[in-house]
Motif scaffolding. Structure first.
Motif, PDB file in Angstrom:
ATOM      1  N   VAL A   1     -24.602-104.870 -34.476  1.00  0.00           N
ATOM      2  CA  VAL A   1     -26.073-105.060 -33.991  1.00  0.00           C
ATOM      3  C   VAL A   1     -26.517-104.013 -33.188  1.00  0.00           C
ATOM      4  O   VAL A   1     -27.705-103.706 -33.144  1.00  0.00           O
ATOM      5  N   LEU A   2     -25.603-103.079 -32.451  1.00  0.00           N
ATOM      6  CA  LEU A   2     -25.968-101.900 -31.863  1.00  0.00           C
ATOM      7  C   LEU A   2     -25.977-100.738 -32.706  1.00  0.00           C
ATOM      8  O   LEU A   2     -26.875 -99.746 -32.275  1.00  0.00           O
TER       9      LEU A   2
ATOM     10  N   GLY B   1     -16.237-111.426 -33.842  1.00  0.00           N
ATOM     11  CA  GLY B   1     -17.433-111.499 -32.856  1.00  0.00           C
ATOM     12  C   GLY B   1     -17.591-110.210 -32.238  1.00  0.00           C
ATOM     13  O   GLY B   1     -18.768-109.521 -31.748  1.00  0.00           O
ATOM     14  N   ILE B   2     -16.464-109.561 -31.758  1.00  0.00           N
ATOM     15  CA  ILE B   2     -16.468-108.446 -30.783  1.00  0.00           C
ATOM     16  C   ILE B   2     -17.190-107.227 -31.743  1.00  0.00           C
ATOM     17  O   ILE B   2     -17.959-106.428 -31.380  1.00  0.00           O
TER      18      ILE B   2
ATOM     19  N   THR C   1     -18.997-107.790 -34.380  1.00  0.00           N
ATOM     20  CA  THR C   1     -20.550-107.853 -34.706  1.00  0.00           C
ATOM     21  C   THR C   1     -21.433-107.672 -33.453  1.00  0.00           C
ATOM     22  O   THR C   1     -22.572-107.012 -33.692  1.00  0.00           O
ATOM     23  N   SER C   2     -20.907-107.704 -32.246  1.00  0.00           N
ATOM     24  CA  SER C   2     -21.804-107.272 -31.246  1.00  0.00           C
ATOM     25  C   SER C   2     -22.109-105.787 -31.244  1.00  0.00           C
ATOM     26  O   SER C   2     -23.134-105.273 -31.229  1.00  0.00           O
TER      27      SER C   2
ATOM     28  N   LEU D   1     -16.922-104.551 -39.745  1.00  0.00           N
ATOM     29  CA  LEU D   1     -16.762-105.087 -38.332  1.00  0.00           C
ATOM     30  C   LEU D   1     -16.774-106.593 -38.400  1.00  0.00           C
ATOM     31  O   LEU D   1     -15.921-107.038 -37.737  1.00  0.00           O
TER      32      LEU D   1
END
Lengths: 236, 130
Positions: free
Chosen positions: A206-207, A199-200, A202-203, A193
């Motif tokens: 983290v979920l 960045g998209i 990575t967000s 990812l």
């Protein structure tokens, strides 16, 4: 890019202020919309904000180029904010030192394969050279992508769009890739990812889990800085 | 309140300063101003030995809302509508297929090099840049 690059008249300042307020309001709405949809990938604040602002542009001042000029101070600030990525990069040093080459190899493989394969497709299908150069930056974090695309002779706005689409595809395709390869590991998911969907991705990571998030941040930083340097040195 | 305000002012001065220095440096070092600025800031952190507290307090907030700052540039896609329409097949292939292929490749390499780990609980508190 200079903050004061354009002639400042009262009209310019008031137009800039008006469009900046509209941008902030649209972004505020977009954030609420994303929360309302439980952070659905298609409700990403970038998509919603841009759509709302383009609708407003068509209603108020149909010249999109002019509106972009009014928003110049926001565009300028993206540069200094990008420099702020030094913080996550610095925070990733201990992990990088610990895992070393084992984590750098997959990031480097993705960092090379993703842009070169996309470039080859556009090259073989005869797209314009500026587009071919722009798509080379599709998998690095958006601010670096825009800056690097400009340096290569590509188009910054298009780089941002390619980037965001790539990020969304990455997030949407992850479960299929997991099934296809029968691999569903936190570290691998994080690296994929962060490397491919920046960045998209990575967000999203983290979920998935704390470990996925940490590996995605690391991959985003290493690939972002590495690819930007390699592309600038080789083609800039 | 005043402390928070000063933290923001201080952070903006540092970030704009590093970016502008990076811009000047890009005359000599052929890298984008943002990358040069990032290295200047990393050097400052390394010399200082840690990230100054005021930067640690403010930068994550800025990075979390970075998406808003992309919007003016993305609006340019409106000006490329016709070109996007003309190249739609090439773009779909270049963006969809190569992204999925790259993901599969990176996943396989990662899985081969790093041993699989047990699942951990999620903690969606990160403020990641876009």
């Amino acid at each position: 890019m200079n903050l004061f690059a354009f002639d400042l008249s009262f009209s310019d300042i008031s137009h800039s202020a008006m469009w900046i307020v509209m941008l902030v309001l649209c972004y505020g709405l977009a954030i609420r919309f994303a929360k309302w949809t439980n952070q659905h990938i298609l409700a990403h604040p970038i998509l919603t904000t841009t759509t709302l602002l383009l609708i407003l542009t068509q209603l108020i001042e149909p010249d999109v180029g002019q509106v972009m000029t009014h928003l110049h101070p926001i565009k300028y600030l993206l540069g200094p904010l990008t420099v702020g990525l030094a913080l996550p990069v610095y925070n990733q040093f201990p992990v990088l030192r610990e895992l070393g080459i084992k984590v750098i190899i997959p990031i480097a493989v993705g960092g090379l394969f993703a842009p070169l394969s996309a470039f080859s497709v556009l090259y073989l299908l005869g797209a314009e050279p500026a587009w071919q150069l722009t798509i080379l930056t599709k998998s690095i974090t958006t601010p670096f992508a825009m800056d690097t695309a400009t340096m290569l002779g590509g188009i910054a706005g298009l780089a941002a769009v390619f980037n965001i689409i790539t990020g969304m595809i990455g997030v949407m395709a992850l479960p299929s890739v997991n099934r296809l390869l029968q691999i569903n590991d936190d570290k691998a998911n994080g690296i994929v990812l962060g490397t491919i969907a920046h960045g998209i991705g990575t967000s999203k990571a983290v979920l998935l889990s704390e470990q996925s998030g940490a590996f995605a941040s690391l991959a985003l930083c290493v690939n972002g800085v590495g690819t930007a340097i390699v592309l600038s040195v080789l083609l800039g | 309140m005043i402390k928070r305000f000063l933290q923001h002012i201080g952070t903006l001065i540092v970030l704009i300063g590093a970016y502008e220095l990076g811009d000047v440096a890009s005359v000599v070092i052929p890298l984008p101003a943002t990358i040069n600025g990032l290295f200047i800031l990393l050097l400052v952190f390394a010399v200082y030995g840690k990230v100054p507290a005021f930067l640690n307090a403010v930068i994550p907030l800025y990075l979390g809302h970075m998406s808003m700052f992309f919007v003016p540039a993305i609006m340019a896609v409106w000006l490329f509508q016709q070109a996007v329409y003309d190249h739609w097949l090439a773009l779909v292939l270049a963006l969809v297929l190569t992204t999925i292929a790259s993901m599969a490749l990176v996943m396989w390499v990662s899985n081969t090099l790093l041993k699989p780990s047990p699942k951990t609980n999620s903690d969606p508190t990160d403020q990641s840049p876009q």
